[in-house]
Design an enzyme around this catalytic site. Structure first.
Site, mmCIF file in Angstrom:
data_model
loop_
_atom_site.group_PDB
_atom_site.id
_atom_site.type_symbol
_atom_site.label_atom_id
_atom_site.label_comp_id
_atom_site.label_asym_id
_atom_site.label_seq_id
_atom_site.Cartn_x
_atom_site.Cartn_y
_atom_site.Cartn_z
ATOM 1 N N LYS A 3 -2.608 -0.632 -5.051
ATOM 2 C CA LYS A 3 -3.835 -0.113 -5.654
ATOM 3 C C LYS A 3 -4.107 -0.800 -6.992
ATOM 4 O O LYS A 3 -3.207 -1.000 -7.799
ATOM 5 C CB LYS A 3 -3.729 1.405 -5.785
ATOM 6 C CG LYS A 3 -3.949 2.068 -4.422
ATOM 7 C CD LYS A 3 -3.938 3.569 -4.490
ATOM 8 C CE LYS A 3 -2.570 4.111 -4.268
ATOM 9 N NZ LYS A 3 -2.104 4.082 -2.883
ATOM 10 N N GLU A 62 -0.256 6.839 7.616
ATOM 11 C CA GLU A 62 0.202 7.859 6.663
ATOM 12 C C GLU A 62 -0.876 8.936 6.503
ATOM 13 O O GLU A 62 -2.029 8.748 6.890
ATOM 14 C CB GLU A 62 0.551 7.223 5.319
ATOM 15 C CG GLU A 62 -0.555 6.374 4.748
ATOM 16 C CD GLU A 62 -0.909 6.735 3.324
ATOM 17 O OE1 GLU A 62 -0.692 7.885 2.927
ATOM 18 O OE2 GLU A 62 -1.438 5.852 2.637
HETATM 19 N N1 PSU Z 1 -3.768 4.054 0.127
HETATM 20 C C1 PSU Z 1 -5.026 4.556 -0.046
HETATM 21 N N2 PSU Z 1 -5.124 5.815 -0.581
HETATM 22 C C2 PSU Z 1 -4.018 6.574 -0.906
HETATM 23 C C3 PSU Z 1 -2.700 6.045 -0.702
HETATM 24 C C4 PSU Z 1 -2.650 4.771 -0.185
HETATM 25 O O1 PSU Z 1 -6.025 3.885 0.237
HETATM 26 O O2 PSU Z 1 -4.182 7.725 -1.370
HETATM 27 C C5 PSU Z 1 -1.476 6.888 -1.062
HETATM 28 C C6 PSU Z 1 -0.252 6.423 -0.277
HETATM 29 O O3 PSU Z 1 0.256 7.541 0.427
HETATM 30 C C7 PSU Z 1 0.745 5.956 -1.323
HETATM 31 C C8 PSU Z 1 0.396 6.872 -2.458
HETATM 32 O O4 PSU Z 1 2.075 6.079 -0.896
HETATM 33 O O5 PSU Z 1 -1.039 6.835 -2.444
HETATM 34 C C9 PSU Z 1 1.032 6.431 -3.772
HETATM 35 O O6 PSU Z 1 1.162 7.535 -4.607
HETATM 36 P P1 PSU Z 1 2.128 7.441 -5.905
HETATM 37 O O7 PSU Z 1 1.483 6.385 -6.753
HETATM 38 O O8 PSU Z 1 2.046 8.833 -6.530
HETATM 39 O O9 PSU Z 1 3.490 7.086 -5.404
#
Ligand code: PSU
Ligand code: MN
Length: 315
Positions: free
Chosen positions: A157, A23
């Site tokens: 996360k 991604e």
């Molecule tokens: N993993 C990481 N860093 C990131 C992400 C994932 O180590 O920045 C990103 C991914 O693209 C994931 C996004 O889909 O964070 C989630 O964002 P949100 O909580 O706004 O959906």
């Protein structure tokens, strides 16, 4: 289809060679510049070293691309105007000629549509703490309930409500396994403390689960492979808890909401741990990318060591 699959990725898929999707939101919005471009290139290199072809996904000038050249990767890493695109943002981005990095949800959708089976990221999005007030749940979860892709991640996360996220994944019918662990990983931390129902220990075992999904048919849903960051490389748990509490309070105080929450917290942790969280994040991502390449290879090799995909006999 308005998705442009790079020639290298297209050929690899056609010949049944292993491909790993990556991604781009982590590059554009999850890591500090200028380190992010170096990391983007390093991750692609790690996929190659593992015997697979990297397919980084993004939207460039209104075209969804699977497999980026150096110019596109550089733009995603360096251009501050690059947007963050979840899967619901893809149609407007394409229609308006926008340029954006794809989150797990948008990447999984585009990679799956291109026929890619394995995907690596850092940590999935999920249910945020305080959900009862904000209803902030990453679109990653719902999308993963609808595509048959394998996502290798270091859990979700740790800024999130991990038990609530695991519960949502169960409700949505997304298969979750621990890789070499009985516990769901904790992103910056090796363990979230939450148990998983299934533990797999080799890339071949993961590939066997993917093949079992193939045989079963039925409703499609992702396979989430939780691969912990090595204990030696994890963030100090006490530091993690302390700084995260400050970050959550700061986000609330500043009124950060929607797409801004995750990037804000990741950056807050990087700054307030003096880069230690960034190193743990990178260690996790690297491990996931390596494992994803091995899984893609094991899956491509088939149950009896023979390439499973059509056209692979010419290898
Ligand atoms: N993993 C990481 N860093 C990131 C992400 C994932 O180590 O920045 C990103 C991914 O693209 C994931 C996004 O889909 O964070 C989630 O964002 P949100 O909580 O706004 O959906
Ligand atoms: Mn969100």
């Amino acid at each position: 289809m308005s998705t442009q699959v790079s020639e290298e990725v297209r050929e690899a898929l056609h010949e049944g060679r292993p491909v790993v999707a990556l991604e781009s939101t982590i590059i554009a919005h999850g890591l500090p510049r200028p380190r992010n471009l170096a990391v983007a290139l390093e991750l692609e290199e790690l996929v190659r070293a593992g015997g697979a072809v990297p397919a980084t996904v993004a939207v460039v000038d209104g075209t969804a691309r699977v497999g980026l050249d150096r110019a596109a990767l550089t733009r995603i890493a360096e251009d501050p105007a690059v947007r963050k695109l979840g899967h619901r943002d893809l149609a407007p981005a394409l229609a308006t000629g926008a340029t954006g990095a794809t989150t797990v949800s948008a990447t999984a959708w585009l990679a799956d549509a291109a026929g890619i089976r394995v995907f690596a990221t850092g940590g999935l999005g999920g249910v945020h703490r305080g959900w009862t007030e904000t209803q902030d749940e990453s679109a990653d979860l719902r999308l993963l309930a609808r595509v048959g892709i394998t996502v290798v991640c270091a859990g979700v996360k740790s800024i999130l409500d991990v038990p609530a996220t695991l519960q949502r994944l169960e409700t949505l019918g997304v298969t979750v396994v621990g890789y070499g662990t009985e516990h769901f990983p904790g992103f910056y931390l090796s363990s979230s403390g939450e148990p998983v129902d299934w533990t797999l220990r080799t890339p071949e075992e993961v590939a066997a689960v993917i093949r079992a999904q193939d045989r079963l048919g039925g409703p499609r849903a992702a396979l989430v492979v939780g691969n912990p960051v090595p204990v030696a490389e994890q963030l100090d748990p006490a530091l993690h808890d302390r700084v995260l509490a400050g970050g959550l309070a700061a986000a609330q105080e500043k009124g950060i909401s929607g797409q801004g929450v995750t990037p804000f917290l990741l950056e807050y942790l990087t700054v307030h741990t003096e880069g230690a969280s960034l190193e743990a994040n990178l260690a996790a991502v690297r491990g996931n990318v390596r494992l994803a390449a091995s899984i893609a290879g094991a899956y491509g090799a088939g149950a009896d060591g023979v390439a499973a995909a059509p056209g692979a006999d010419g290898r």
